[in-house]
Design a protein around this motif. Sequence first.
Motif, PDB file in Angstrom:
ATOM      1  N   LEU A 177     -64.140 -17.785  11.950  1.00 35.46           N
ATOM      2  CA  LEU A 177     -64.975 -18.882  11.487  1.00 35.46           C
ATOM      3  C   LEU A 177     -64.860 -18.968   9.976  1.00 35.46           C
ATOM      4  N   LEU A 178     -64.489 -20.142   9.482  1.00 34.43           N
ATOM      5  CA  LEU A 178     -64.404 -20.399   8.050  1.00 34.43           C
ATOM      6  C   LEU A 178     -65.583 -21.282   7.666  1.00 34.43           C
ATOM      7  N   VAL A 179     -66.402 -20.800   6.755  1.00 33.42           N
ATOM      8  CA  VAL A 179     -67.596 -21.516   6.313  1.00 33.42           C
ATOM      9  C   VAL A 179     -67.327 -22.076   4.922  1.00 33.42           C
ATOM     10  N   LEU A 180     -67.327 -23.409   4.797  1.00 39.10           N
ATOM     11  CA  LEU A 180     -67.027 -24.061   3.530  1.00 39.10           C
ATOM     12  C   LEU A 180     -68.306 -24.620   2.919  1.00 39.10           C
ATOM     13  N   ILE A 181     -68.536 -24.307   1.642  1.00 40.55           N
ATOM     14  CA  ILE A 181     -69.817 -24.620   0.996  1.00 40.55           C
ATOM     15  C   ILE A 181     -69.553 -25.462  -0.247  1.00 40.55           C
ATOM     16  N   GLN A 182     -70.019 -26.696  -0.251  1.00 42.94           N
ATOM     17  CA  GLN A 182     -69.745 -27.629  -1.333  1.00 42.94           C
ATOM     18  C   GLN A 182     -70.596 -27.334  -2.574  1.00 42.94           C
ATOM     19  N   GLY A 183     -70.275 -28.043  -3.652  1.00 42.22           N
ATOM     20  CA  GLY A 183     -71.032 -27.905  -4.888  1.00 42.22           C
ATOM     21  C   GLY A 183     -72.339 -28.664  -4.846  1.00 42.22           C
ATOM     22  N   SER A 184     -72.867 -28.997  -6.019  1.00 45.64           N
ATOM     23  CA  SER A 184     -74.241 -29.496  -6.087  1.00 45.64           C
ATOM     24  C   SER A 184     -74.347 -31.005  -6.214  1.00 45.64           C
ATOM     25  N   ASP A 185     -73.301 -31.752  -5.902  1.00 48.88           N
ATOM     26  CA  ASP A 185     -73.386 -33.200  -6.039  1.00 48.88           C
ATOM     27  C   ASP A 185     -74.197 -33.822  -4.914  1.00 48.88           C
ATOM     28  N   CYS A 186     -74.694 -35.026  -5.177  1.00 46.52           N
ATOM     29  CA  CYS A 186     -75.442 -35.771  -4.161  1.00 46.52           C
ATOM     30  C   CYS A 186     -74.450 -36.593  -3.353  1.00 46.52           C
ATOM     31  N   ASN A 187     -73.770 -35.935  -2.425  1.00 51.78           N
ATOM     32  CA  ASN A 187     -72.779 -36.566  -1.555  1.00 51.78           C
ATOM     33  C   ASN A 187     -72.779 -35.864  -0.214  1.00 51.78           C
ATOM     34  N   SER A 188     -72.323 -36.577   0.812  1.00 54.27           N
ATOM     35  CA  SER A 188     -72.182 -35.980   2.132  1.00 54.27           C
ATOM     36  C   SER A 188     -70.893 -35.173   2.204  1.00 54.27           C
ATOM     37  N   VAL A 189     -71.002 -33.951   2.690  1.00 56.76           N
ATOM     38  CA  VAL A 189     -69.821 -33.115   2.846  1.00 56.76           C
ATOM     39  C   VAL A 189     -68.860 -33.703   3.874  1.00 56.76           C
ATOM     40  N   ALA A 190     -69.371 -34.561   4.751  1.00 60.54           N
ATOM     41  CA  ALA A 190     -68.519 -35.170   5.778  1.00 60.54           C
ATOM     42  C   ALA A 190     -67.451 -36.069   5.179  1.00 60.54           C
ATOM     43  N   HIS A 191     -67.673 -36.564   3.961  1.00 60.40           N
ATOM     44  CA  HIS A 191     -66.727 -37.476   3.327  1.00 60.40           C
ATOM     45  C   HIS A 191     -65.882 -36.787   2.265  1.00 60.40           C
ATOM     46  N   ASN A 192     -65.889 -35.483   2.252  1.00 63.50           N
ATOM     47  CA  ASN A 192     -65.191 -34.746   1.205  1.00 63.50           C
ATOM     48  C   ASN A 192     -63.835 -34.268   1.708  1.00 63.50           C
ATOM     49  N   THR A 193     -62.767 -34.951   1.299  1.00 66.47           N
ATOM     50  CA  THR A 193     -61.450 -34.611   1.815  1.00 66.47           C
ATOM     51  C   THR A 193     -60.921 -33.307   1.247  1.00 66.47           C
ATOM     52  N   LEU A 194     -61.360 -32.930   0.053  1.00 61.95           N
ATOM     53  CA  LEU A 194     -60.887 -31.665  -0.512  1.00 61.95           C
ATOM     54  C   LEU A 194     -61.351 -30.498   0.342  1.00 61.95           C
ATOM     55  N   ILE A 195     -62.567 -30.552   0.790  1.00 62.59           N
ATOM     56  CA  ILE A 195     -63.067 -29.509   1.692  1.00 62.59           C
ATOM     57  C   ILE A 195     -62.421 -29.632   3.070  1.00 62.59           C
ATOM     58  N   ASN A 196     -62.511 -30.820   3.656  1.00 57.63           N
ATOM     59  CA  ASN A 196     -62.142 -30.991   5.064  1.00 57.63           C
ATOM     60  C   ASN A 196     -60.641 -30.965   5.319  1.00 57.63           C
ATOM     61  N   GLN A 197     -59.852 -31.332   4.328  1.00 61.88           N
ATOM     62  CA  GLN A 197     -58.414 -31.411   4.559  1.00 61.88           C
ATOM     63  C   GLN A 197     -57.609 -30.373   3.773  1.00 61.88           C
ATOM     64  N   LYS A 198     -58.163 -29.831   2.724  1.00 64.95           N
ATOM     65  CA  LYS A 198     -57.423 -28.870   1.899  1.00 64.95           C
ATOM     66  C   LYS A 198     -57.930 -27.448   2.121  1.00 64.95           C
ATOM     67  N   PHE A 199     -59.185 -27.192   1.739  1.00 69.71           N
ATOM     68  CA  PHE A 199     -59.687 -25.818   1.827  1.00 69.71           C
ATOM     69  C   PHE A 199     -59.916 -25.360   3.259  1.00 69.71           C
ATOM     70  N   SER A 200     -59.956 -26.294   4.191  1.00 66.78           N
ATOM     71  CA  SER A 200     -60.061 -25.896   5.603  1.00 66.78           C
ATOM     72  C   SER A 200     -58.805 -25.187   6.083  1.00 66.78           C
ATOM     73  N   GLU A 201     -57.721 -25.248   5.278  1.00 67.99           N
ATOM     74  CA  GLU A 201     -56.461 -24.631   5.671  1.00 67.99           C
ATOM     75  C   GLU A 201     -56.292 -23.195   5.163  1.00 67.99           C
ATOM     76  N   VAL A 202     -57.281 -22.679   4.431  1.00 72.36           N
ATOM     77  CA  VAL A 202     -57.087 -21.338   3.872  1.00 72.36           C
ATOM     78  C   VAL A 202     -57.118 -20.261   4.962  1.00 72.36           C
ATOM     79  N   LEU A 203     -57.676 -20.583   6.119  1.00 76.99           N
ATOM     80  CA  LEU A 203     -57.705 -19.631   7.232  1.00 76.99           C
ATOM     81  C   LEU A 203     -57.198 -20.361   8.476  1.00 76.99           C
TER      82      LEU A 203
END
Length: 320
Positions: A60-86
Motif C-alpha cells: 500500500l502506497l499512501v500519498l499525502i499532498q501539501g497544504s493547498d486548497c485543492n482536491s487531491v483527486a485532480h492532482n496529476t503529479l500525485i496520481n500519475q507520477k508519484f503513484s509509480e514509486v512503488l
Amino acid sequence: MKRHWHAAASAFAALFTVSATAALFTVSATAATELDLKREDGSQITMYLERSQKEAKADLLVLIQGSDCNSVAHNTLINQKFSEVLPGADVLTIEKYGITSHLPWDRSGEREDCPAAYLQNDSLAQRTSDYLKVLDQLAERATYENIVLLGGSEGAVIANIIAARADYVSASVALNGGGRFFKDDVLASMKNSGMPEHAYEQAKQGFNQFAAQVLEGKPFPVSMSLHGYRWWHSVLSADQLEILGDVGTPTLIVQGTADKNVDVAATGEMISELRHKGATNITYLAYEGMGHHFQRDDNTSALPNLIADIQSWLNAALSN
C-alpha cells in the motif's frame, strides 16, 4: 504585509501542484462498507483507493499532498507520477476536511471558493487523524506486505507524524518538508523572495508578532493565506526534530538545495542533530539544484531522477 505572509506561507503549501485533471480513484463497494469513514464530529472522510491488479499480496502506497486548497483527486503529479514509486501497489489518498472532488483545480493560491469547513478545521492534527483512522482499518482488514508513506511539503510532515505513531508503517518518504520549525521556513521564504532588506525586517517583525499571538494567546478568527487559526497553530507548534526522533522505521528525507520556500540550512542542521542523537534509520538526500516544485535551476524537471532514486531507496529499505 498580508501579501508577504501569503508568499511565505507557501513554504508548507502545495508541493504537489502541477496540473489539473486526474482520474479519480474510487473505493470498491466492499471496502466502503467495511470501513468507518466518519469523523468524531460526524463529518465524512473522503478517501480514494486504487486497487492494484496483482492477485498476490500487494503493498500500500499512501500519498499525502501539501497544504493547498485543492482536491487531491485532480492532482496529476500525485496520481500519475508519484503513484509509480512503488509499482504494483494499491494507492491511497485522502481529501482534507471539507474538500471533495467537486472543488475545481486552482493554482493561483488566492481562490475565493475555498470551503469554509476546510478553513475552520484543517490542521496537521486533523489530517493526521484522518489518515490514521483509515490506515488503522486498512491495516487490520487487508493483508498488505508493506505500507509506505510519501508526502511533500506539509504532507512530508504528516508522513513523519504518521510514521512516528503507527507501528504498521514499513517506510516513509518526506519531500521538501523543511527544517525543524515552520517559523524558520517562513522567514527564510521571506528572505528568499528578493524583497529589500528594510521590507524584510518589517515583514519579519509583523510575522513574529502574528506567530506569538497564535501560540501564546487565545484562539481568534483568522484567514491568512487560505488557512485558519487551527492550521496556523498546528504548523507553528510542530517540532520536526521531535517528531522524527520518534520514528523508528526507514525514512528518506529529500530536500532540494534550491528550495526557496524553506530554510534549507536548517534542514541539514536538523538531520545532523538527529544523527548526533543516534538515529540510524534516516537517509538524507540533499538534491542539488532542485526547487520546491522539483524544478532545477534551468527550469527542467528533476522528477524522473527523483522518482528513480526513491524507487531505488524503497527497494533496498523494504528488502531488509
